[in-house]
Design a protein around this motif. Sequence first.
Motif, PDB file in Angstrom:
ATOM      1  N   ASP A 225      10.173  63.795  51.452  1.00 52.51           N
ATOM      2  CA  ASP A 225       9.607  63.674  50.109  1.00 52.51           C
ATOM      3  C   ASP A 225       9.243  65.044  49.547  1.00 52.51           C
ATOM      4  N   ALA A 226       9.549  65.257  48.280  1.00 50.96           N
ATOM      5  CA  ALA A 226       9.266  66.536  47.631  1.00 50.96           C
ATOM      6  C   ALA A 226       7.779  66.863  47.639  1.00 50.96           C
ATOM      7  N   ALA A 227       6.940  65.845  47.605  1.00 49.08           N
ATOM      8  CA  ALA A 227       5.495  66.069  47.633  1.00 49.08           C
ATOM      9  C   ALA A 227       5.054  66.654  48.967  1.00 49.08           C
ATOM     10  N   VAL A 228       5.733  66.271  50.041  1.00 51.74           N
ATOM     11  CA  VAL A 228       5.416  66.807  51.365  1.00 51.74           C
ATOM     12  C   VAL A 228       5.790  68.293  51.423  1.00 51.74           C
ATOM     13  N   VAL A 229       6.959  68.623  50.886  1.00 51.64           N
ATOM     14  CA  VAL A 229       7.403  70.016  50.849  1.00 51.64           C
ATOM     15  C   VAL A 229       6.410  70.857  50.047  1.00 51.64           C
ATOM     16  N   LYS A 230       5.997  70.346  48.915  1.00 54.81           N
ATOM     17  CA  LYS A 230       5.056  71.075  48.061  1.00 54.81           C
ATOM     18  C   LYS A 230       3.715  71.275  48.769  1.00 54.81           C
ATOM     19  N   LYS A 231       3.266  70.257  49.480  1.00 48.42           N
ATOM     20  CA  LYS A 231       2.002  70.371  50.205  1.00 48.42           C
ATOM     21  C   LYS A 231       2.099  71.420  51.303  1.00 48.42           C
ATOM     22  N   LEU A 232       3.212  71.437  52.015  1.00 50.71           N
ATOM     23  CA  LEU A 232       3.382  72.420  53.075  1.00 50.71           C
ATOM     24  C   LEU A 232       3.439  73.841  52.513  1.00 50.71           C
ATOM     25  N   GLN A 233       4.067  74.002  51.372  1.00 51.70           N
ATOM     26  CA  GLN A 233       4.102  75.327  50.750  1.00 51.70           C
ATOM     27  C   GLN A 233       2.689  75.794  50.409  1.00 51.70           C
ATOM     28  N   LYS A 234       1.861  74.879  49.986  1.00 51.73           N
ATOM     29  CA  LYS A 234       0.464  75.208  49.692  1.00 51.73           C
ATOM     30  C   LYS A 234      -0.269  75.602  50.961  1.00 51.73           C
ATOM     31  N   VAL A 235       0.005  74.891  52.051  1.00 49.61           N
ATOM     32  CA  VAL A 235      -0.616  75.212  53.340  1.00 49.61           C
ATOM     33  C   VAL A 235      -0.214  76.613  53.795  1.00 49.61           C
ATOM     34  N   PHE A 236       1.063  76.944  53.683  1.00 48.34           N
ATOM     35  CA  PHE A 236       1.524  78.273  54.093  1.00 48.34           C
ATOM     36  C   PHE A 236       0.889  79.371  53.251  1.00 48.34           C
ATOM     37  N   ALA A 237       0.640  79.072  51.980  1.00 50.33           N
ATOM     38  CA  ALA A 237       0.014  80.067  51.106  1.00 50.33           C
ATOM     39  C   ALA A 237      -1.471  80.238  51.418  1.00 50.33           C
ATOM     40  N   GLU A 238      -2.155  79.138  51.691  1.00 55.01           N
ATOM     41  CA  GLU A 238      -3.607  79.188  51.856  1.00 55.01           C
ATOM     42  C   GLU A 238      -4.054  79.464  53.289  1.00 55.01           C
ATOM     43  N   SER A 240      -2.147  81.204  55.686  1.00 52.38           N
ATOM     44  CA  SER A 240      -1.135  82.109  56.214  1.00 52.38           C
ATOM     45  C   SER A 240      -1.582  82.814  57.489  1.00 52.38           C
ATOM     46  N   ASP A 241      -2.798  83.344  57.499  1.00 53.69           N
ATOM     47  CA  ASP A 241      -3.262  84.124  58.648  1.00 53.69           C
ATOM     48  C   ASP A 241      -3.262  83.297  59.931  1.00 53.69           C
ATOM     49  N   ALA A 242      -3.762  82.067  59.839  1.00 50.85           N
ATOM     50  CA  ALA A 242      -3.827  81.198  61.017  1.00 50.85           C
ATOM     51  C   ALA A 242      -2.432  80.844  61.514  1.00 50.85           C
ATOM     52  N   LEU A 243      -1.510  80.613  60.602  1.00 51.88           N
ATOM     53  CA  LEU A 243      -0.155  80.230  60.985  1.00 51.88           C
ATOM     54  C   LEU A 243       0.603  81.418  61.585  1.00 51.88           C
ATOM     55  N   ILE A 244       0.383  82.610  61.041  1.00 49.22           N
ATOM     56  CA  ILE A 244       1.029  83.800  61.591  1.00 49.22           C
ATOM     57  C   ILE A 244       0.500  84.082  62.999  1.00 49.22           C
ATOM     58  N   LYS A 245      -0.805  83.956  63.180  1.00 52.95           N
ATOM     59  CA  LYS A 245      -1.398  84.154  64.502  1.00 52.95           C
ATOM     60  C   LYS A 245      -0.799  83.182  65.508  1.00 52.95           C
ATOM     61  N   ALA A 246      -0.584  81.943  65.078  1.00 48.45           N
ATOM     62  CA  ALA A 246      -0.023  80.923  65.965  1.00 48.45           C
ATOM     63  C   ALA A 246       1.420  81.229  66.321  1.00 48.45           C
ATOM     64  N   ILE A 247       2.187  81.678  65.354  1.00 46.72           N
ATOM     65  CA  ILE A 247       3.607  81.923  65.619  1.00 46.72           C
ATOM     66  C   ILE A 247       3.803  83.130  66.529  1.00 46.72           C
TER      67      ILE A 247
END
Length: 291
Positions: A225-238, A240-247
Amino acid sequence: MRLHHIVVFFLLSLFVAAPAAQAAQTYKLAVTDLEGMEELQREFGAFGKVLGEKSGYTFELFPVNNRTAAVEALRARKVDFVITGPAEYVVFRKRTKAVPVVGFSRPDYFASVVVMADSGISSLSDLKGKKVAFGDVGSTSKHLTPMQIFADNGIDPLKDISPVYVDPKVGFAALKRGDVAAFCTTNGKFVSLRDKDSLPAGSFMVLARSRDLPNDILIAGSHVDAAVVKKLQKVFAEDSDALIKAILTGEDNQKYKGMKFLTAVNDRDYDYVRAMYATIGYPQYSEFVGN
């Protein structure tokens, strides 16, 4: 049962059902350059967990044997999201209509053509008729991009040089022995090999380099669903630091040090890669090379 009791019961059922419905939203995530669940978990387990915590979804890692298997899994909706490289992305897009979610921008991500500094070679045209070492067939930075470097400079890499395809360590050693005239690879890989070598760094010369390459990318299946993609993009923007640390907990993922998530990624950003496929004789870019 009185009317107001019915209304209260109905409203309570909605509040109870809502978290359950959200918890049921589970997505499968694959990564194309890793084989086996153990390696996948080691490199991306923490990333999948944090992405789930920040988004409210659940992400299950889905191992694939190769890139073709990943494409077929996405087409069959056995997997929902895939992290892949730029060369792979254009094939996924062609065959599955996958949707870009976010780019993994890597610093200094470009390809280099390396020669020995005392070889007497001073231009790409000097490599005509000579052996040139490339990396894995189909690799964006170790094969396709170096081929494009030659093409961009008026040299047909399929006719004017003699390409050999070897592991980067083997290619680097062959360059030092004089078995090949040039060695093509990702700049980061070249620097790593050079800095660990017994020869002085000045023994090598980068003859040519590409532009910075399009990014590795997280893609979603067309069924997501496009809404899921949009939500994930928001998560990556907001977040970012936590996700980069995890990766960056993964050993292989150290290539992402200094990275930035790009949520404005666009399909046309990968036209440079499509040109690479045409250069090596695959203008339809609908199948993986060397798979």
